[in-house]
Design an enzyme around this catalytic site. Structure first.
Site, short mmCIF file in Angstrom:
data_model
loop_
_atom_site.label_atom_id
_atom_site.label_comp_id
_atom_site.label_asym_id
_atom_site.label_seq_id
_atom_site.Cartn_x
_atom_site.Cartn_y
_atom_site.Cartn_z
CE LYS A 1 -0.69 0.05 5.07
NZ LYS A 1 -1.40 0.55 6.15
CE1 TYR B 1 14.12 31.24 4.72
CE2 TYR B 1 14.08 28.81 4.42
CZ TYR B 1 14.07 30.38 3.78
OH TYR B 1 13.65 30.27 2.49
CG MET C 1 10.10 23.70 -0.11
SD MET C 1 8.90 24.73 -0.96
CE MET C 1 8.02 25.67 0.32
C1 LIG Z 1 -3.90 -3.55 8.18
C2 LIG Z 1 -2.54 -3.79 7.90
N1 LIG Z 1 -2.09 -4.92 7.78
C3 LIG Z 1 -0.36 -4.94 7.48
C4 LIG Z 1 0.23 -3.91 7.61
C5 LIG Z 1 1.67 -3.92 7.59
O1 LIG Z 1 2.38 -3.61 8.64
P1 LIG Z 1 3.90 -3.49 8.66
O2 LIG Z 1 4.39 -2.56 7.67
O3 LIG Z 1 4.25 -3.03 10.26
O4 LIG Z 1 4.41 -5.05 8.49
C6 LIG Z 1 -0.22 -2.64 7.91
C7 LIG Z 1 0.56 -1.27 7.80
O5 LIG Z 1 0.30 -0.31 8.45
C8 LIG Z 1 -1.59 -2.40 8.03
O6 LIG Z 1 -2.34 -1.41 8.10
#
Ligand SMILES: Cc1ncc(COP(=O)(O)O)c(C=O)c1O
Length: 368
Positions: free
Chosen positions: A34, A256, A304
């Site tokens: 993801k 800055y 930035m």
């Molecule tokens: C629902 C779910 N499963 C699995 C994972 C994977 O977790 P990790 O990156 O700690 O292995 C995540 C990560 O946020 C998650 O939200």
């Protein structure tokens, strides 16, 4: 182009996949890709994992699922599971699940109605809350029953550990027991609880043919528990070039807010990396980079588009590269940089902005 690069070592990714697979024993791996594979690039990462034998992936939302399904089209796509961890939010998401064979993770009955309205007849996961108190379905048995009355198929039931990276935390055992109780009262083909740290900490409970584990972070080479390293290799290396070197006098301040003052005459190297690239501003006056001559301190506030280093002008040249974190020998690790910046490697990786060029290395370090 601005000389700032996120170099992604796909050979290291493949290594990490195999490490986590051996941790997983008999259970099935669902690779969490993801958020654009935690900033590493959804398709190159997924293709590499596919080549390693991975056939199950988890994305954030249906749109990311569509991109992955289309990207893997040339593969044996129908046998690839794409779970959508955030579920669905509207009829368009339901339609994407139907058209692109996605397996949404459901936590609300209303999501089932959306899927039925889209004539979806694929697989779904149910998310249950075992103690993290984030998303989760209220009554899992009646949810399973409701699914069984539709053409939709139940792929599995999943939950998520809140404190897996702190194995002694009481909540872990509570969540594990609560999940086991759900396993007793339901009849699901698969169950899934363990993320990277969960797998590292509670490996024994994760090894069974009807268990699916969901590692994300570990695949990208950040150790989920620094005190119990698994031998993972960093996948992303953030580097940028020195674009100018200028002398300053004793007493001169830099950047800055004039928060850093030279005690003696010195040189400042300007590097093409700033917080808009994802370099944490909290590294101001406390981070360091690896240069071939050694460690160089970040001085003054991170801007930035730039950050500044105090350097010995006889040791550094314009055009040379410095590394903020990564895999080169002596480079800072993402976990260490994240700690300095009061954050976690997850945030560091996913904050590297799209304007940072991604370069991909195959096994053996050859450019793709
Ligand atoms: C629902 C779910 N499963 C699995 C994972 C994977 O977790 P990790 O990156 O700690 O292995 C995540 C990560 O946020 C998650 O939200």
């Amino acid at each position: 182009m601005r000389p700032i690069f996120a170099t992604i070592h796909l050979g290291h990714l493949a290594h990490n996949y195999q490490v986590m697979k051996s941790q997983a024993g008999d259970s099935q791996m669902m690779a969490v890709v993801k958020a654009n594979a935690y900033g590493h690039g959804l398709l190159p990462v997924s293709e590499t994992l596919f080549a390693q034998g991975c056939r199950s992936f988890a994305v954030t939302d249906a749109l990311e699922g569509k991109i992955l399904r289309e990207g893997l089209r040339s593969k044996d796509s129908e046998h690839i599971e794409i779970a959508v961890l955030s579920g669905i939010f509207d009829p368009e998401d339901a339609d994407l699940c139907q058209r692109f064979l996605l397996s949404p993770v459901l936590s609300e009955r209303s999501q089932l109605s959306l899927l039925n309205a889209a004539n979806f007849s694929g697989n779904v996961w149910i998310k249950v809350d075992t103690g993290m108190h984030r998303i989760g379905a209220e009554d899992v048995t009646s949810f399973c029953q409701a699914i069984s009355e539709t053409p939709i198929k139940l792929a599995g039931i999943m939950s998520h550990l809140a404190c897996a990276d702190t194995p002694d935390h009481d909540l872990n055992q509570q969540q594990i027991q609560s999940f086991e109780a759900i396993q007793q009262i339901t009849n699901s083909p698969r169950y899934s609880l363990h993320n990277s740290a969960g797998l590292a900490a509670f490996k024994a409970g994760a090894s069974s043919t009807n268990i699916t584990v969901r590692p994300g972070l570990a695949l990208y080479g950040a150790e989920p528990m620094m005190e119990k390293p698994l031998g993972l290799k960093p996948v992303m290396q953030l580097s940028a070039n020195i674009i100018q070197i200028r002398p300053i006098e004793a007493g001169d301040c830099v950047s800055y807010g004039a928060t850093w003052q030279a005690e003696t005459p010195t040189h400042i190297a300007v590097v093409a990396a700033g917080y808009a690239d994802g370099l944490p501003r909290l590294l101001s006056n406390q981070g360091w980079v690896k240069h071939h001559s050694g460690r160089l301190p970040i001085v003054g506030r991170v801007c930035m588009d730039y950050c500044l280093l105090a350097v010995d002008a006889s040791q550094v040249k314009t055009g040379e590269s410095v590394i903020f974190f990564g895999f080169d020998h002596g480079a800072p690790l993402a976990n260490d940089v994240a700690e300095l910046a009061q954050t976690i490697a997850y945030e560091l990786f996913t904050s590297i902005s799209p304007r940072v060029q991604r370069l991909y290395l195959e096994d053996g370090g050859h450019r793709r």
